[in-house]
Design a protein around this motif. Sequence first.
Motif, mmCIF file in Angstrom:
data_model
loop_
_atom_site.group_PDB
_atom_site.id
_atom_site.type_symbol
_atom_site.label_atom_id
_atom_site.label_comp_id
_atom_site.label_asym_id
_atom_site.label_seq_id
_atom_site.Cartn_x
_atom_site.Cartn_y
_atom_site.Cartn_z
ATOM 1 N N ILE A 39 0.835 -1.212 0.000
ATOM 2 C CA ILE A 39 0.000 0.000 0.000
ATOM 3 C C ILE A 39 0.871 1.265 0.000
ATOM 4 C CG2 ILE A 39 -0.304 0.213 2.512
ATOM 5 C CD1 ILE A 39 -3.315 0.787 1.931
ATOM 6 N N GLU A 40 2.104 1.121 0.513
ATOM 7 C CA GLU A 40 3.001 2.282 0.538
ATOM 8 C C GLU A 40 3.257 2.801 -0.876
ATOM 9 O OE1 GLU A 40 3.399 -0.514 2.237
ATOM 10 O OE2 GLU A 40 4.037 -0.058 4.293
ATOM 11 N N SER A 41 3.568 1.900 -1.805
ATOM 12 C CA SER A 41 3.884 2.383 -3.158
ATOM 13 C C SER A 41 2.628 2.846 -3.873
ATOM 14 C CB SER A 41 4.657 1.337 -3.966
ATOM 15 O OG SER A 41 3.824 0.282 -4.277
ATOM 16 N N THR A 42 1.466 2.257 -3.565
ATOM 17 C CA THR A 42 0.217 2.750 -4.170
ATOM 18 C C THR A 42 -0.074 4.169 -3.681
ATOM 19 O OG1 THR A 42 -0.612 0.485 -4.168
ATOM 20 C CG2 THR A 42 -2.212 2.226 -4.573
ATOM 21 N N ILE A 43 0.100 4.404 -2.405
ATOM 22 C CA ILE A 43 -0.149 5.749 -1.851
ATOM 23 C C ILE A 43 0.810 6.756 -2.478
ATOM 24 C CG2 ILE A 43 0.032 7.135 0.275
ATOM 25 C CD1 ILE A 43 -1.017 4.594 1.776
ATOM 26 N N ASP A 44 2.067 6.371 -2.611
ATOM 27 C CA ASP A 44 3.050 7.257 -3.258
ATOM 28 C C ASP A 44 2.625 7.546 -4.703
ATOM 29 O OD1 ASP A 44 5.358 8.693 -3.830
ATOM 30 O OD2 ASP A 44 6.484 6.895 -4.375
ATOM 31 N N GLY A 45 2.206 6.501 -5.414
ATOM 32 C CA GLY A 45 1.839 6.660 -6.825
ATOM 33 C C GLY A 45 0.628 7.558 -7.010
ATOM 34 N N VAL A 46 -0.447 7.301 -6.268
ATOM 35 C CA VAL A 46 -1.678 8.072 -6.516
ATOM 36 C C VAL A 46 -1.524 9.528 -6.083
ATOM 37 C CG1 VAL A 46 -3.145 6.028 -6.423
ATOM 38 C CG2 VAL A 46 -2.889 7.426 -4.363
ATOM 39 N N THR A 47 -0.761 9.753 -5.027
ATOM 40 C CA THR A 47 -0.582 11.153 -4.595
ATOM 41 C C THR A 47 0.407 11.874 -5.522
ATOM 42 O OG1 THR A 47 0.982 10.381 -2.897
ATOM 43 C CG2 THR A 47 -1.271 10.853 -2.180
ATOM 44 N N LYS A 58 -7.828 3.016 10.573
ATOM 45 C CA LYS A 58 -6.836 3.581 11.502
ATOM 46 C C LYS A 58 -5.549 2.735 11.607
ATOM 47 C CE LYS A 58 -8.986 1.202 15.420
ATOM 48 N NZ LYS A 58 -9.877 1.306 16.586
ATOM 49 N N GLY A 59 -5.677 1.428 11.512
ATOM 50 C CA GLY A 59 -4.506 0.568 11.701
ATOM 51 C C GLY A 59 -3.460 0.725 10.623
ATOM 52 N N ILE A 60 -3.847 1.266 9.476
ATOM 53 C CA ILE A 60 -2.921 1.434 8.353
ATOM 54 C C ILE A 60 -2.178 2.773 8.450
ATOM 55 C CG2 ILE A 60 -2.791 1.472 5.790
ATOM 56 C CD1 ILE A 60 -3.475 -1.265 6.863
ATOM 57 N N ALA A 61 -2.586 3.636 9.383
ATOM 58 C CA ALA A 61 -1.997 4.990 9.469
ATOM 59 C C ALA A 61 -0.461 4.997 9.473
ATOM 60 C CB ALA A 61 -2.544 5.733 10.687
ATOM 61 N N PRO A 62 0.202 4.081 10.199
ATOM 62 C CA PRO A 62 1.671 4.129 10.195
ATOM 63 C C PRO A 62 2.282 3.903 8.812
ATOM 64 C CG PRO A 62 0.859 2.727 11.979
ATOM 65 C CD PRO A 62 -0.322 3.057 11.113
ATOM 66 N N ARG A 63 1.510 3.317 7.887
ATOM 67 C CA ARG A 63 2.036 3.050 6.539
ATOM 68 C C ARG A 63 1.695 4.179 5.563
ATOM 69 N NH1 ARG A 63 0.277 -3.173 5.407
ATOM 70 N NH2 ARG A 63 1.621 -2.834 3.587
ATOM 71 N N VAL A 64 0.977 5.189 6.064
ATOM 72 C CA VAL A 64 0.483 6.245 5.179
ATOM 73 C C VAL A 64 1.393 7.466 5.147
ATOM 74 C CG1 VAL A 64 -1.401 7.929 4.837
ATOM 75 C CG2 VAL A 64 -1.936 5.543 5.407
ATOM 76 N N HIS A 65 1.718 8.000 6.320
ATOM 77 C CA HIS A 65 2.233 9.378 6.389
ATOM 78 C C HIS A 65 3.511 9.617 5.584
ATOM 79 C CE1 HIS A 65 -0.855 10.969 8.942
ATOM 80 N NE2 HIS A 65 -0.780 9.874 9.690
ATOM 81 N N ASP A 66 4.455 8.677 5.631
ATOM 82 C CA ASP A 66 5.730 8.904 4.926
ATOM 83 C C ASP A 66 5.596 8.759 3.414
ATOM 84 O OD1 ASP A 66 6.984 9.341 7.266
ATOM 85 O OD2 ASP A 66 7.900 7.334 7.414
ATOM 86 N N LYS A 68 2.654 9.807 1.465
ATOM 87 C CA LYS A 68 1.514 10.514 0.846
ATOM 88 C C LYS A 68 1.899 11.864 0.252
ATOM 89 C CE LYS A 68 -0.490 12.435 5.126
ATOM 90 N NZ LYS A 68 -0.096 13.818 4.916
ATOM 91 N N ASN A 69 3.181 12.136 0.165
ATOM 92 C CA ASN A 69 3.657 13.342 -0.539
ATOM 93 C C ASN A 69 2.932 14.617 -0.075
ATOM 94 O OD1 ASN A 69 5.583 12.040 -2.372
ATOM 95 N ND2 ASN A 69 3.771 10.988 -3.154
ATOM 96 N N ASP A 70 2.738 14.715 1.254
ATOM 97 C CA ASP A 70 2.106 15.896 1.872
ATOM 98 C C ASP A 70 0.656 16.112 1.461
ATOM 99 O OD1 ASP A 70 4.382 16.557 3.329
ATOM 100 O OD2 ASP A 70 5.231 17.689 1.643
ATOM 101 N N LYS A 71 0.003 15.110 0.908
ATOM 102 C CA LYS A 71 -1.419 15.229 0.581
ATOM 103 C C LYS A 71 -2.260 14.893 1.824
ATOM 104 C CE LYS A 71 -0.649 16.371 -3.671
ATOM 105 N NZ LYS A 71 -1.108 15.646 -4.836
ATOM 106 N N GLY A 72 -3.576 14.932 1.662
ATOM 107 C CA GLY A 72 -4.458 14.761 2.811
ATOM 108 C C GLY A 72 -4.637 13.304 3.227
ATOM 109 N N TYR A 73 -5.168 13.140 4.455
ATOM 110 C CA TYR A 73 -5.371 11.793 4.987
ATOM 111 C C TYR A 73 -6.710 11.720 5.728
ATOM 112 C CZ TYR A 73 -4.620 7.495 7.669
ATOM 113 O OH TYR A 73 -4.765 6.242 8.217
ATOM 114 N N ILE A 74 -7.521 10.735 5.347
ATOM 115 C CA ILE A 74 -8.857 10.540 5.929
ATOM 116 C C ILE A 74 -8.893 9.167 6.589
ATOM 117 C CG2 ILE A 74 -11.343 10.438 5.415
ATOM 118 C CD1 ILE A 74 -10.672 12.020 2.788
ATOM 119 N N VAL A 75 -9.439 9.109 7.803
ATOM 120 C CA VAL A 75 -9.561 7.817 8.494
ATOM 121 C C VAL A 75 -11.035 7.385 8.503
ATOM 122 C CG1 VAL A 75 -9.378 6.677 10.746
ATOM 123 C CG2 VAL A 75 -7.469 8.031 9.879
ATOM 124 N N HIS A 76 -11.242 6.149 8.050
ATOM 125 C CA HIS A 76 -12.595 5.589 7.929
ATOM 126 C C HIS A 76 -12.997 4.936 9.249
ATOM 127 C CE1 HIS A 76 -15.984 4.601 5.467
ATOM 128 N NE2 HIS A 76 -15.870 3.304 5.673
#
Length: 265
Positions: A39-47, A58-66, A68-76
């Motif tokens: 999911i890390e490379s998908t997040i990098d790619g789409v952002t 919420k459990g995936i949050a640690p894999r998101v922040h680094d 997402k290229n400073d884009k937004g983050y929503i927790v379901h």
Amino acid sequence: MTTTGIDARLDRIGTDGTYVIVPMDHGITIGACQGLKDIESTIDGVTSGGADAVLTQKGIAPRVHDNKNDKGYIVHLNGSTTIGPDENDKRMTGTVEEAVRVGADAVSFHINVGSDHEPDQIAQLSEVTATAKQFGMPVLAMAYARGPGVDPEDPEALGHAVRLAEELGADIVKTGYSGDAESFQHVVESTRLPVVIAGGSKGTDRETIEMVRGVMDAGGAGVSMGRSIFQHDDPEAIARAVAGVVHDDLSTEEALTEAGLALEA
Ligand SMILES: CC(=O)[C@@H](O)[C@H](O)C[C@H](N)C(=O)O
Ligand SMILES: O=CC(=O)COP(=O)(O)O
């Protein structure tokens, strides 16, 4: 004008009132399918491609922040599985407070209008919007028309679902697409909220981009599009094409060409 915390955070998950959100909460629903394992490379790619925000549990949050290229983050905040007793029975999976702690810019909540679980989900969404207001946190309501005897593409039912989201205090509403711009205009006109669409299961690139074009032609505000983007062989390219329509008002052909994707269906 940015006057509240909610306005400020809405700016972090959109571009001038339009939204390209890539939800990746499907790991609960259908498991770790293509695009969600790494999911890390998908997040990098789409952002990198132009998505304004990504969305996870919420459990995936640690894999998101680094990534997402400073884009937004929503927790379901709710979920269910396709292998459980009732996929429409989404149960709470998190709280607004937890979303704040894991660094969210907004929260989202799924409600199946017309299902047996609608009464519980109405009460839960109302509590989520009340708590979110206290934190200045925007709420994206995922208001589907789903349940026994409910046509999930019926513009009347979709219009009812998006209106319900506004009545309950949401800030953005996502719903299903009714199939064409003309009928979707009724959905958009049913609420003053920005209306974005879910993509549903992945189609061809042309089908995906034509659907996005239809939403924008109907006066919609963009997409919360998951599988059509993260299950694509090139998530960055398809995100670029979607963003080309939503942010830059490109035609289907222009968006596909500028993203380097083939024009054929
Ligand atoms: C996988 C699905 O059936 C989708 O329609 C989901 O409702 C989308 C949603 N983000 C989810 O996984 O719950
Ligand atoms: O959270 C899920 C969505 O917003 C829509 O997902 P889809 O895969 O585009 O239907």
